[in-house]
Design an enzyme around this catalytic site. Structure first.
Site, PDB file in Angstrom:
ATOM      1  N   GLU A 268      33.803  42.205  36.698  1.00 12.10           N
ATOM      2  CA  GLU A 268      33.344  43.285  37.598  1.00 12.10           C
ATOM      3  C   GLU A 268      33.283  44.696  37.012  1.00 12.10           C
ATOM      4  O   GLU A 268      33.035  45.635  37.760  1.00 12.10           O
ATOM      5  CB  GLU A 268      34.199  43.308  38.878  1.00 12.10           C
ATOM      6  CG  GLU A 268      34.007  42.082  39.737  1.00 12.10           C
ATOM      7  CD  GLU A 268      34.715  42.164  41.096  1.00 12.10           C
ATOM      8  OE1 GLU A 268      35.518  43.079  41.286  1.00 12.10           O
ATOM      9  OE2 GLU A 268      34.431  41.304  41.948  1.00 12.10           O
TER      10      GLU A 268
HETATM   11  C1  BMA Z   1      37.348  40.420  43.170  1.00 10.99           C
HETATM   12  C2  BMA Z   1      38.199  39.899  42.073  1.00 10.99           C
HETATM   13  C3  BMA Z   1      39.572  40.437  42.082  1.00 10.99           C
HETATM   14  C4  BMA Z   1      40.067  40.654  43.472  1.00 10.99           C
HETATM   15  C5  BMA Z   1      39.251  39.905  44.467  1.00 10.99           C
HETATM   16  C6  BMA Z   1      39.681  40.126  45.881  1.00 10.99           C
HETATM   17  O1  BMA Z   1      36.975  41.714  43.026  1.00 10.99           O
HETATM   18  O2  BMA Z   1      37.564  39.986  40.852  1.00 10.99           O
HETATM   19  O3  BMA Z   1      39.657  41.600  41.320  1.00 10.99           O
HETATM   20  O4  BMA Z   1      41.377  40.311  43.547  1.00 10.99           O
HETATM   21  O5  BMA Z   1      37.918  40.262  44.377  1.00 10.99           O
HETATM   22  O6  BMA Z   1      39.521  41.448  46.307  1.00 10.99           O
END
Ligand code: BMA
Length: 819
Positions: A434
């Site tokens: 991300e």
């Molecule tokens: C995404 C993941 C994590 C996070 C999850 C829940 O962004 O990559 O970083 O824990 O969602 O919010």
């Protein structure tokens, strides 16, 4: 042959700095050395010594913050192992040091470390004594080390813990939206002495280069370090059952050796659900002139080809082709299975990954905020047919690009790719989690300007060309060719409108993602898991004690908001856990069904997340005691080969059947249940031909309005010729909270023998989403529908073998939906 002499005994740890002022640290108890475990962490050593309590209990996280602010010295004393060849080059090898440490052997500094993801090797023959060697590691506080680097190299984002990116240390250890902040210190992986004599094999590669009908060409590559003048030969074997391929070559120093085999009728390795997980034994042996073995490496390999397709003619797609066949990816995200990593052992890996495979998963994504897992993890994935989407360990931030950092990252990437690339499970390498998406979202700027861009778009892809040219590389997740890395029209996507953006899961029907690498819905951990850490007085759904165990901003509020949208609200502890877990199950079922049905567009759905690192309300399917939540069973059903989907087109309700298993004749039985009295008012049975790979309309029903029956629920079941239940689904015209159902009158009997099942249930009226709770016991099914005349047997899969009648509590949604 290089034998490993592990140095895991006689360790102790001692505080090596001042304790920050105004902390509740037990100063007196910290004056002396404390017995330590290697591999281990300072937190677990303090716990074992009785100096701190369970770090997961209540608000201990805030009481124990001082541990990561201190420096610690680990020390052991050892004699040189008698059979260590002192005439050879002696290496001291650390497979993992967490993280910033100075290493002293016999009071001489032999090295400095600052990356927990790399193996460190030191030549120690000049320093090693025959007796009483003192090995000491001085660990700097991880927090202080990260902050110092940030001060030196500059802050890259306004986030509270922005300093974490400067340390090559598991990023989740600084705290995440499902995990506590416990940045640990310690020797977290094995440490050993080894004598490097004569010859050493390194850099092994294995790849299926070509796969045509009944034939495969596989390529094996390796290098060797030679410390001998004699001529060295390599014998390469590839064996499986009665077939054996063998070649012999002369080994040359500093040269990459490649050997190919043409395999007739190869026994291919397939992902779970698509075929067998055939493995071959690869062995490479270096031989001296007198026939003596100088070094040998053995590993299991699989013959399989994997491709990531991004275009179908001109149309963007995102799909995996395995052994020339497009396979829909059913998966789950993996996070580290504990905040204290050395506690994660083979048993834990086995249990969690076996549960994933049993739930019909064929892909696991190792998420970038954690670690490159132990070899065992990937061995288990090889065995179970779980493809691994492997992130590199960077998550949700901007990363620095200064020289030392890039050098360390280069070493980390090279070592880990070399270590893992021969596993047939490794399907894709991904730069990070991300980073680009968050940069784009918060700054609306082009991701090419993101600090760290160079790592994921230049350095790693260049390394991959030689490290692993056959496995696909993807720069980040989510990513595509659009300006927005999370767009629906190219590449893969993280669907977080649902849940994290406060949007209800029914919104999924508008989603046209090409491949969903993350989406999820929270549910609390199971009752036993919470009961272990929360005293009875705090088991209240809005107690600060319970809310603490949800780390997402407004996490507890979201659980209640989405519960209120679909199910009745109850505030009693066990009722709430049942209903909130059920809601998670219903949400995931709906999303997975949508994406599997949207098969012309979507080619995979990877759930956030399979597991937890501590007891928590999170998106996981299995809690930290390895107990499956109710959602686990909904996912297992939604991922099964043959599934029923109800599709409401307004006036018609279609019953669709998708079969990805072998073609077969099935019977579809559809019941209409009057929700006012629980009577079955309509029962239709139909034979259907479920052809492999086809999604067919199996039946049509009138809408509630047209049928004139407003209070109805459908239950549709697929049976095979032996009347085994293959799949069951349901459809309600209204939200469950607006439906009334009579009390089902569930009866149960207990039996001893496991083959007969531990609990057998029957119900006088249709019972929805039945769940049997008994303290200390995990049963084989949760959240199922039980119809009159049926018998459901549940086996004990974990926990006490004896179940007592008075301790059983049976839940069903009916009990909350009475008039
Ligand atoms: C995404 C993941 C994590 C996070 C999850 C829940 O962004 O990559 O970083 O824990 O969602 O919010």
């Amino acid at each position: 042959m290089s034998k490993k002499f592990y140095l895991h005994d006689n360790w102790s740890v001692k505080l090596a700095s001042n304790i920050p002022a105004e902390t509740a640290a037990p100063r007196k108890k910290l004056k002396n050395r404390i017995a330590a475990e290697v591999p281990g962490t300072v937190h677990t050593d303090l716990l074992n010594a009785g100096i701190i309590d369970n770090p997961y209990k209540e608000r201990n996280e805030f009481n124990y913050g001082w541990i990561a602010e201190c420096s610690w010295t680990y020390r052991t004393e050892f004699n040189c192992p008698a059979d260590l060849n002192r005439n050879a080059l002696i290496k001291l090898v650390f497979e993992g040091i967490d993280t910033v440490a100075d290493i002293f052997l016999n009071h001489k500094l032999i090295g400095r470390t600052d990356n927990m993801f790399v193996r460190y090797e030191f030549n120690v023959d000049q320093v090693l004594n025959s007796e009483k060697n003192i090995l000491e590691l001085r660990f700097e506080s991880p927090l202080a080390a990260a902050v110092k680097k940030e001060e030196k190299y500059g802050r890259l984002s306004p986030a509270k813990d922005s300093f974490r990116v400067h340390l090559r240390k598991a990023q989740y250890s600084f705290g995440w939206d499902w995990g506590p902040s416990y940045p640990t210190a310690g020797i977290w992986r094995p440490v050993y002495l080894t004598a490097v004599d004569n010859a050493v094999i390194r850099s092994v590669q294995f790849a299926a280069e070509k796969l045509t009908r009944g034939k495969a060409r596989v390529k094996i590559g390796f290098e060797a370090d030679l410390f001998t003048r004699e001529q060295v030969k390599a014998e390469i074997y590839l064996n499986r059952e009665n077939t054996s391929y063998h070649k012999e070559i002369t080994v040359v120093k500093n040269k990459k050796h490649n050997v190919s085999f043409e395999i007739e009728n190869p026994a291919l390795w397939w992902p779970n659900g698509s075929g067998e997980q055939n493995l071959y034994d690869l062995s490479i042996r270096l031989m001296g002139t007198s026939g003596n073995i100088l070094d040998e490496t053995k590993r299991k390999v699989g013959i399989r080809k994997i491709e990531l397709e991004l275009k179908d003619k001109e149309k963007p797609v995102f799909r995996f082709r395995v052994n020339n066949k497009v396979i829909y990816m059913k998966g789950m995200n993996w996070i580290p299975a504990d905040s204290f990593l050395p506690r994660v052992n083979e048993k834990k890996y086995n249990e969690l990954l076996t549960l994933a495979a049993d739930a019909n998963a064929n892909m696991i994504r190792v998420w970038g905020g954690g670690i490159y897992e132990d070899d065992t993890f990937y061995e288990v994935c090889d065995k179970l047919g779980l493809l691994v989407w492997q992130d590199f360990m960077f998550a949700c931030e901007n990363y620095p690009e200064y020289d030392d950092f890039l050098k360390s990252v280069t070493e980390e990437v090279s070592q880990n790719v070399e270590r893992l690339r021969t596993h047939p499970s490794i399907a894709l390498w991904c730069g990070n989690n991300e980073n680009e998406w968050i940069w784009h979202r918060t700054l609306s700027g082009p991701y090419k300007e993101m600090p760290g861009y160079k790592i994921f778009h230049k350095i790693i892809p260049a390394l991959m060309k030689s490290l692993d040219p056959v496995t696909p590389y993807w720069p980040t997740s989510p990513f595509g060719t659009d300006e927005d890395p999370n767009s629906q029209t190219s590449g893969n996507r993280h669907q977080w409108d649902i849940w994290s953006n406060w949007i209800n899961y029914s919104h999924v029907q508008n989603d046209d993602s090409l491949f969903v690498t993350e989406f999820g819905f929270q549910g609390p951990a199971c009752t036993d898991t919470f009961n272990k850490i929360l005293p009875a007085a705090k088991r209240k759904i809005q107690s600060p004690g319970f809310e603490y165990y949800n780390k997402q901003v407004e996490g507890p509020e979201r659980v209640i908001r989405f519960l209120a949208a679909h199910l009745p609200i109850r505030t009693e502890w066990e009722d709430f856990i049942y209903l909130a877990q059920l809601n998670q199950g219903l949400a995931l079922k709906r999303c997975l069904e949508h994406w599997r049905a949207n098969r012309k567009v979507t080619n995979g759905s990877i759930i956030w997340q399979l597991n937890d690192c501590w007891p928590v309300t999170s998106w996981s399917l299995i809690d930290s005691s390895n107990i499956p939540k109710m959602a686990y069973y909904f996912v297992k059903d939604a991922f099964s080969d043959a599934v029923i989907h109800f599709s409401n087109s307004g006036s018609l309700l279609k019953i669709m059947v998708l079969n990805e298993g072998e073609s077969r004749q099935l019977t579809l039985e559809t019941l209409m249940i009057d929700t006012l009295n629980g009577k079955i008012i309509h029962n239709k049975s139909k034979k259907i031909s479920a052809v492999k790979g086809k999604y067919i309309e199996a039946d049509k029903l009138n809408s509630a309005k047209d049928s004139g029956i407003e209070n109805r629920v459908f239950v549709a079941t697929l049976y095979n010729e032996n009347r085994d239940l293959i799949h069951r689904s349901f459809y309600a015209d209204k939200e469950w909270k607006h439906i009334c159902l009579p009390v089902p009158d569930i009866k149960f009997t207990l039996s001893e023998g496991s083959s007969k099942g531990a609990v057998t249930l029957t119900s006088a009226r249709p019972a929805f989403f039945v769940d049997v709770y008994h303290p200390g016991v995990t049963l084989s099914g949760r959240g199922f529908i039980l119809l009159p005349g049926e018998k459901k047997e549940l086996k004990i899969i974990k926990g006490n073998k004896r179940i007592s009648r008075e301790n059983i509590r049976i839940f069903s949604l009916n009990n909350y939906l009475e008039h």
